[in-house]
Design a protein around this motif. Structure first.
Motif, PDB file in Angstrom:
ATOM      1  N   GLU A  27       0.867  -1.243   0.210  1.00  0.00           N
ATOM      2  CA  GLU A  27      -0.073  -0.072  -0.140  1.00  0.00           C
ATOM      3  C   GLU A  27       0.685   1.181   0.017  1.00  0.00           C
ATOM      4  O   GLU A  27       0.310   2.013  -0.566  1.00  0.00           O
ATOM      5  CB  GLU A  27      -0.891   0.081   1.303  1.00  0.00           C
ATOM      6  CG  GLU A  27      -1.860   1.292   1.282  1.00  0.00           C
ATOM      7  CD  GLU A  27      -2.821   0.986   0.103  1.00  0.00           C
ATOM      8  OE1 GLU A  27      -3.122   1.987  -0.595  1.00  0.00           O
ATOM      9  OE2 GLU A  27      -3.382   0.001  -0.138  1.00  0.00           O
ATOM     10  N   GLU A  28       1.830   1.226   0.685  1.00  0.00           N
ATOM     11  CA  GLU A  28       2.849   2.421   0.976  1.00  0.00           C
ATOM     12  C   GLU A  28       3.245   2.581  -0.459  1.00  0.00           C
ATOM     13  O   GLU A  28       3.660   3.732  -0.772  1.00  0.00           O
ATOM     14  CB  GLU A  28       4.019   2.299   1.920  1.00  0.00           C
ATOM     15  CG  GLU A  28       4.951   3.395   1.900  1.00  0.00           C
ATOM     16  CD  GLU A  28       5.870   3.285   2.956  1.00  0.00           C
ATOM     17  OE1 GLU A  28       7.051   3.840   2.968  1.00  0.00           O
ATOM     18  OE2 GLU A  28       5.983   2.213   3.992  1.00  0.00           O
ATOM     19  N   GLN A  31       1.203   4.192  -2.861  1.00  0.00           N
ATOM     20  CA  GLN A  31       0.950   5.752  -2.877  1.00  0.00           C
ATOM     21  C   GLN A  31       2.137   6.395  -3.019  1.00  0.00           C
ATOM     22  O   GLN A  31       1.830   7.292  -3.724  1.00  0.00           O
ATOM     23  CB  GLN A  31       0.800   5.977  -1.033  1.00  0.00           C
ATOM     24  CG  GLN A  31      -0.651   5.339  -0.538  1.00  0.00           C
ATOM     25  CD  GLN A  31      -0.712   5.444   1.032  1.00  0.00           C
ATOM     26  OE1 GLN A  31       0.091   5.780   1.649  1.00  0.00           O
ATOM     27  NE2 GLN A  31      -1.885   5.204   1.488  1.00  0.00           N
ATOM     28  N   ARG A  36      -2.689   2.612  -7.800  1.00  0.00           N
ATOM     29  CA  ARG A  36      -3.634   1.726  -7.013  1.00  0.00           C
ATOM     30  C   ARG A  36      -2.875   0.463  -7.010  1.00  0.00           C
ATOM     31  O   ARG A  36      -2.129  -0.071  -7.756  1.00  0.00           O
ATOM     32  CB  ARG A  36      -4.946   1.507  -7.749  1.00  0.00           C
ATOM     33  CG  ARG A  36      -5.794   2.674  -7.813  1.00  0.00           C
ATOM     34  CD  ARG A  36      -7.012   2.611  -8.618  1.00  0.00           C
ATOM     35  NE  ARG A  36      -7.717   1.374  -8.428  1.00  0.00           N
ATOM     36  CZ  ARG A  36      -8.814   1.317  -7.490  1.00  0.00           C
ATOM     37  NH1 ARG A  36      -9.226   2.260  -6.957  1.00  0.00           N
ATOM     38  NH2 ARG A  36      -9.345   0.049  -7.526  1.00  0.00           N
TER      39      ARG A  36
END
Length: 189
Positions: A27-28, A31, A36
């Motif tokens: 996820e990091e 980002q 996505r």
């Protein structure tokens, strides 16, 4: 190659250099890359595979940097000095890549219960160490390096000392001198 793929790799490289493999989530990385998370999995089926690409690129860039510097040098003493200076230059000028290697070297070399990706990472690092050991062997054949030195052990010591040396130029110069005298010095019986 996709620019999204390259952004993912750059984001992963930065994240892994800061906090290591275990400290970073997909996820990091998503980002940081401005994508996505499913897109990361489109290119890289797992975090391990993503890290493998970052690791291999880091080692490839390191090898290109240090071995290109010595490939046309025929005089061994100049060759080993150029090798050491190129390695120091890599550590000081390409800090993100150096940190990726430094942070994860111990994990890569630890063979306890790791999967196929980690075994490939270890083989890739071992290939790099073998190239360094071959350079030391060349000096032994030319009778310029102490014949009692184990080339593999010396390669590990040199790479670990230089990779961990994110200190000042004078300290790095001292490490370079220490390595040179250790390789080329003769031990008395």
């Amino acid at each position: 190659m996709s620019s999204a793929r390259e952004r993912i790799l750059e984001a992963a490289k930065a994240a892994f250099s800061e906090r290591g493999f275990d400290g970073v989530s997909m996820e990091e990385i998503a980002q940081r890359a401005g994508v996505r998370k499913p897109l990361i999995y489109y290119y890289f089926p797992s975090k391990e595979v993503l890290f493998e690409e970052v690791w291999n690129r880091a080692l490839e860039e390191l090898e290109n940097h240090i071995f290109k510097e010595v490939e046309n040098e025929n005089y061994y003493v100049r060759k080993i000095k150029r090798f050491l200076r190129a390695y120091i230059d890599f550590v000081t000028s390409r800090k993100v890549l150096s940190k990726v290697i430094e942070k994860e070297r111990a994990s890569v070399l630890d063979e306890s219960g790791q999967g196929d990706v980690w075994k490939r990472l270890k083989r890739r690092y071992d290939d790099f160490l073998n190239r360094v050991a071959q350079l030391i062997e060349e000096g032994k054949k030319n009778e310029l390096v102490n014949p009692e030195i184990d080339s593999q052990t010396a390669a590990k010591l040199i790479t670990e000392a230089l990779a961990a040396s994110t200190t000042s130029g004078s300290v790095l110069k001292s490490i370079e001198s220490f390595i040179l005298s250790g390789l080329m010095g003769r031990t008395e019986p």
